[in-house]
Each structure stands twice: as structure tokens, then as C-alpha cells.
Design an enzyme around this catalytic site. Sequence first.
Site, PDB file in Angstrom:
ATOM      1  N   GLY A 359       0.682  -1.118  -0.096  1.00 15.23           N
ATOM      2  CA  GLY A 359      -0.020   0.174  -0.054  1.00 15.23           C
ATOM      3  C   GLY A 359       0.886   1.556  -0.131  1.00 15.23           C
ATOM      4  O   GLY A 359       2.089   1.516  -0.588  1.00 15.23           O
ATOM      5  N   SER A 360       0.035   3.032   0.901  1.00 15.82           N
ATOM      6  CA  SER A 360       0.484   3.743   0.492  1.00 15.82           C
ATOM      7  C   SER A 360       2.291   3.732   0.689  1.00 15.82           C
ATOM      8  O   SER A 360       2.705   5.174   0.696  1.00 15.82           O
ATOM      9  CB  SER A 360      -0.502   4.371   0.798  1.00 15.82           C
ATOM     10  OG  SER A 360      -1.921   4.312   0.244  1.00 15.82           O
TER      11      SER A 360
END
Length: 675
Positions: A359-360
Site C-alpha cells: 500500500g501507500s
Amino acid sequence: MLILRLGYLQIVKGEEFETEVQRTETTLATGTVPRGEIYDSQHRKLVGNEALQAITYTRGRGVSSEDMAKIAMNLAQYIEMPNVTEFEQASDFDLSKRDLKDFWIALDEDKVNKRISEEQKESLSGAELYQLQVDSVTDEDIQFTVEEQEAAAIFKRMNGGYALSTINIKSENVTNDEIAKVSENLLALPGIDTGTDWVRTYPEKDMLKSILGNVTSESEGLPENKAATYLAQGYARNDRVGKSDLELQYEEVLSGSKSKSETETNQNGDIVNTIQSYAGEKGDNLVLTIDMDFQKIVQDIAKQSVATESEGLNDSAYVVATDPNNGEILAMTGQKRNAKTGKIEDATLDIINSSFQMGSVVKPATVLAGYMDGAITLADNTLVDEPLLIKSSPAISSVFNRSGSIAVNDITALERSSNVYMSKIALRMGGEYDYYRNMTLDIDYKAVIKKLRNYYAQFGLGVKTGIDLPGEGSGFTGTADNPGLALQFTFGQYDTYTPIQMLQYVSTIANGGKRIAPRLIDEIRSTDANGNMGAIQTQLETEVLNIVDVGKEELSRVQQGMYQVTNGANGSATSYFAGTEYTVAGKTGTAEAPYYGTKTDRIGEMTTNRTFVGYAPYDNPEIAVFVIIPFLPNTNTNHENNIIARKVFDAYFQVGDYKDLSGEIAEDHDEETEE
């Protein structure tokens, strides 16, 4: 004629023949020595050796199975050899029917040969003939007495040895009485001797056991896939060697120098005398970079999280910390619930060989990739965050802005975790600078993904980190078949990475752009005259694998963006790091990912991974941390990624709930050691 011949043999040749009869041969034989031990960074023992009394056997050249069987029968009078036969239980037995048959044949091969025809003896090869001999032995033949059964167990051990190699016949629960009896009767037991053996001990029980590794048993000997290499290095086939993790990685350090003995054999190959010429030298010792007290706290944090905060398919938590300036691992743990027993068990090895969508947390790498590629510059780094609607691709928007248009630069894009900013970097890398609603994505998306991977690799993402453990994985690289994947790639929704890669990546940002190989070993030390840890032999050096090709100012802006994540008004982790006595820079992440755990009926079900990377202090980093909580429900309230990270930082700096804990930890350690 007979008188003349006898005179020739006795007078002329007599001395020569007598010399031949009495001829002996001296050969160099080697023996094992205790392995080196393993200590934590404060020189507290994690892996040690316990000395054991042993009954040993060195097989002479040309010693037959019949000779060994007779020695085994004789030795069985003086020692107990506990065993379980296949007759007694169907599994987990020491002596199979085949073992018993081999012993019976060795005791009286003539008897079994009478059951085989002359024609069969002449027509069959050695192996085929022996198999026929085995087949002709009945279950009734091998109904041995207790002493004969013990002798069969001894014979099996003896038969596993090679010429002039020393093996242990018995090294567990050898009594002083057995040592005395065997010592008194050595002349009647060719090749048998008394000595010492060792067994690995773990004073701290299961702490770090999964990365410390294991050693082969004497019956296992050398691993088949590496036997040729070890034999060329002077090992014997029955030598014990490291078979996993640090024991394997540092085999040459831990193994020591084998003892050497001059073994004298007569013309029949029987050993008549043994003189030790070199006592051997215990292996060198390893000193870890890990402090056992800090490691225990981190393990407990992760274990408690799994025990009390798991949701849905989540059954594990992984945490790893390092000094970003030199790659020294400060703590690493994986804690995972066993699906069958429900117990939470160590799964630390997953940190180097299991990969996840992250993810981020990869967004700082994306911003730096944009700078390295020229897609953004210091003069042109403000982009509009707006929902992206592109034909034949999923819609992309940022959590903080589902419908409007907000201008953000690189720092605020990291602070607010803008998916759109990252996606527009990919568009620019593909040559597309102008976005409009429902546009067709006409870029070479495969080339964009390839470029991103190359930039990411400079930080350690998607490549092996060089950690000093065998079997490291490098994550999963997908095959792109959709232009939209180039955009999703920029915010961690495509390739997978291992936790140790994520740690190396954040460390590279923290230290100013040096990708350093993580390591678990700090020093290699000798063994002193008393058998304890001695002087430093080798101080392991920091290994810089590469320096990221990005400007200092650009890197500084990304560091500022990570500072804002944990300290800014709109930072996704600000609330979790409020009021700290140290300053953290970091990045949180959330990734949608298919489940691939132990519950096979749920494989492929979509879940959420929550992640965190960060370091502290911001202006002079001492520690970098990565946390992942995988396979949560897509709708969850779990923020253990941030909570665990905060606890780990607090424990390292000994603040908050972990203030002045060092004394308590030491007391707990002393109590556990006494127990």
C-alpha cells in the site's frame, strides 16, 4: 623337497614373513569438536553447548560386518542401549525389521547362505544376492533377547560410520558406571573408546529460535545437496553441520577445527592404537546485533497484538527494526496464530521470505522516482488531486478528496497520502502531462512499470537486501496486462515486497540515500582457554550496496513529507505519535490484497493489509521500523500498524510505558534463567 622348502620359508624368508604379519599402518583420523556459541549484543548466551559423556566407535579399514556384530554383542554387556523395534510399534521406532535382519545376517551369514541355492549365488550380483539373503530371514529368526536387541541397536550405529571416522554409539544418559566398564574392557572392544560429545542448548528457550537455526544430527550427517562441497572441505559424512538460518549461514565460523589422531591399524585393518596429535579447536562465537531485552519487548508487543486485536482472517503481526546508519538489526519478530492449536507461535522467518502488498508506504519511493525520472522537478512539483476517470481502468481517488480538485505538492501529497498525485507521476513518466475526464490511457504502461521497478530497486524494493540469512525472498513481480496497473503500482497495489525489503527501503531514506545490507551479526569472537567467549576475531563492517541517484534537496523534501505524516495537521498518523519525547517521520499504508494464508477454503478472498514505515529521531535517525498487520477485513477499525510502531519507538527510547524498564527486564531475565 619338503624339508628344503620349509628351510627356505623359515630361515631365508622367515624374518620377512614375520615382519609382514606384524606390519601396521598409521593413518590420520579426524574427530568432531563443539560448535561455537551465539550471544546477544550484551554477550548473553542464546545458543550454547552442553558437554555429554559418550561411547564412541572408530571403524578400521576392512572391518567386516561380522566383526562389528561381535563387537556390538560384547559392548552390549557393558552399556544399556534403549530402543524400540518395529515389532513393538508401527511408527517412530529405532530398529526396523530390516535393521534386525541385517544384524542377524552379520552374526551368522553361513546360516542364511544355506537357504540360497548355488545357482542363485552364482547368477546374482552383490546387491541382488544380499537382498535375497535379507528376504530369506524370517520374523521368527529376529526374535532377539533384550541384550541381542541392544546389540542390534549398537550395530546399526556402528554400521553407519565410515572407515577411520569416529561416531557416537551412545551420547545420551551415559552413566559413570558404563564409562568405567567400557574403559576397563577396551582391549576386547576394537575401535571402541570413551569421550565427550555436545548438544545444542538454548538458555533463552524459544527466543529468536527460528532465525538462530538448527544443526543436523549425527544420523542425518551432511545434507545430500551439499555433501560433495563439505567432503571436499574435509568434513566426514556423519558430521553435524548447520542446516538452517544462522547456523547454516555461518557454518565455517561455528564449525571449528576438527581434532586429529594417528590411528594405527594392523594388516587386517583392526585399530590397534590411537594417539591424538591435535585436540581440535572449538568453533568461533557469534555476537548478534540484537539486544535480548529489546527483542523480548518487541516480541511481546507483537504477540499481544495478535492475541487481542486480530480481526477477520488476520492471524499475524510482523515487526522489524534496524539502525539505518549501519544495517544492524535491533529486533525482528513475526507472531502468528497456529490454525490447528490456536497458540501464537514464532514466525520470524516470514520477515525475509514472505511478501505482501504494502500500500501507500511505497509513496515516498514513488515521489523520488518522479524526481529521478524528471516527471517532477523542484520547480514543478505541484499537481491537482482530483478523481481520475480513465477509460478501461478503475477509478482512482484519494481518501481525503473523493470529488473535488485540490492542488498538492510533493510534501502535502505524502502528508495526505494522495493516490492521484502518485498516479499523475506515472502518467508523466509515460509522457502524458494533461489529464481530462474519460481520457484514453495512451502510454507505454509496461515501460513505466519497468522504470518504476528500477527506481524502487535502488531503495531495496523488489530485490534481495543482502541480509546474512539464507533463503531470502525477493517478493512477487506481476505481469502487467492493463494500463491502469501502472497507476496502481505507484501506491503499492501491484507488486509484493518482504518486510525486510521495506525496512531497508525506509532506512535508505532515513540515512540520506545509502542502501545498506541488513545484518544480524556484529562480531565474531574466539573461544578462550576456559571455553568461554574470547577476543574479537572479526568486526563486521557496514556494507553499502548502492547510493540512490537522487539529489539531496529532493530527498530532503520526501523526508519532510514523511515528517508531516506523523506530525502535520493532516497527517494520517499524527494522532498516534502526538506527545512523543522524540520526533518520528513515517508513512502509513493500506493495501487491498487477496488472502493466501493457512485457511485454504478462504484463499483469494479480498482482505486489507495495514502497514507502517518510519524512523526516529527525524533529524538524526537512530532506529527505523516496519510493521505489517496482514489480511484484515476490508472494513475494519484496526490501526495496530501505528499502535505497534509507537510502542516499539517508546521501548527503544525507554519513554512512556517503557520508561526505566531496563531494571525490570533484567530482573525478569534473571528469574527466567533460574527457572
